[in-house]
Scaffold this motif. Sequence first.
Motif, PDB file in Angstrom:
ATOM      1  N   GLU A   1       0.829  -1.213   0.000  1.00  0.00           N
ATOM      2  CA  GLU A   1       0.000   0.000   0.000  1.00  0.00           C
ATOM      3  C   GLU A   1       0.864   1.264   0.000  1.00  0.00           C
TER       4      GLU A   1
ATOM      5  N   LYS B   1       4.364   4.368   4.161  1.00  0.00           N
ATOM      6  CA  LYS B   1       3.571   5.404   4.837  1.00  0.00           C
ATOM      7  C   LYS B   1       4.415   6.554   5.366  1.00  0.00           C
TER       8      LYS B   1
ATOM      9  N   SER C   1       5.013   2.258  -9.453  1.00  0.00           N
ATOM     10  CA  SER C   1       4.410   2.887  -8.269  1.00  0.00           C
ATOM     11  C   SER C   1       4.622   4.394  -8.292  1.00  0.00           C
TER      12      SER C   1
END
Length: 520
Positions: free
Chosen positions: A28, A31, A69
């Motif tokens: 994901e 972060k 990405s």
Amino acid sequence: MDELRAAALESKAWPYEEARKLLKRYPEGKKDGAILFETGYGPSGLPHIGTFNEVLRTTMVRNAFHALSDTPTRLIAFSDDMDGLRKVPDNVPNKEMLAGYLGKPLTKVPDPFGKFESFAHHNNAMLRDFLDRYGFDYEFLSSTIEYGSGRFDPTLKLVLQRYDAIMGVMLPTLRAERAATYSPILPISPKSGAVLQVPVEVVDAEAGTIAFMDEGERIEQSALGGMAKLQWKVDWAMRWTALQVDYEMSGKDLIDSVTQASKICRVLGSRPPEGLTYEMFLDEKGEKISKSKGNGLSLDEWLTYGPQESLAFYIYREPKKAKSLHMGVIPRAVDDYWQFRGNYAGQELKEKLGNPVHHIHDGALPTEELPVTFGLLLNLVGVMGDATKEQVWGYLGNYVPEATPERYPELDRLIGYALAYGRDFVAPTLKRRAPEGVEVAALEQLDADLAALPTEASAEEIQNIVYEIGKTAGFENLRDWFKALYETLLGSSQGPRMGSFIALYGIDNTRKLIAEALAK
């Protein structure tokens, strides 16, 4: 998902395979900042072809990740410039002066060249100039600065707190004599300023205090703020932890070091980076290249005889396979690069992503085409002898319409490389032999057929004539005919497509070569 990203997710090209490791690491996205790539450099010597190799390959993986990405990335070039000077290098001046600083941190050793604050500052400047010259996008970090600034202090406290666990990783890998005095922490002597290899006692892990013997005296001092550094496997793990490094590749000779550093990284509570283990370069004898032996090929040497793109092409191919690195591989690498570059425009996207030139240029290829091969240029300058660029361009005018340096700047650059390589490595080996047996009649027939051709005859027309003569002249194998042409006309056991060579060199000039051969 766009077409490029979809194709990159399936590509078997090694940079994409490496980049997908990072996608799996952060499904994901990361972060807390950018994906961090790292390369390391030991500034006890000047940057070399291995440095270029590692930064280039890492950059290719970084570029591949950008196709997969939108997560930002950074590349750190880290200099281990707090290491103690272990030996005096062979290729520097003022060796006697340097010998007096053995054991001192490289940033405390005077610059033998007399230009910078220290030997490390000199070599760091060379590294940065080196990386800048080739357009790498990176951030430079100095071990001395990072330790001294306190940036590593929180992780150094972790090392002290988990000292026994780290010793448990390292001691089984050491010989008994080494294990008896081993310490993961190397204090800086307050007496001599040297990096000490002595046993260390952790006095207060939270405060960062250690104790050790220095010239017969027990010393207590902080390990923080640049007062100590770590043994390099532990240092590697500490750096991965402190900087949150996500990717670092290394050579096959460091497999055990990666294993130990990864274990220590986990002891410190962090995750080791992803990485690629690449094979080492070998010399002509198949022996590992060593800076101290001087049996390798330097970056400057390659770039004297071939363009940077050819070296990048050679480095890209099969990183997990050992490859010879010597002068003899340069011409093939130049021509292979241009062949793959010429194929690129007509390929499907999947093929483009597997084409080495895609990764060399990050998908933004230059548009110039090459009308002749590097091998053909080498054959041309070989028969021309002591030639100039202008003379070579004169011959190219026979073969390439509107051939000028302005129209073909990359070809102009290649002519310079061909002249240098031909002068230093081709000319000394050329030796034309006299024709024998059926070769004599075949050459006489070639001379007659060339005499009947117009001067503007195409390479294909000439090649057909050469081929037909070989078929009818009585050679057992057609390859023997071409080998005879190379050996009698060019002085080499290998050569170009003869139709192309004759069109380039000129029919009249080729007939002179035939006459010289027959006169023998």
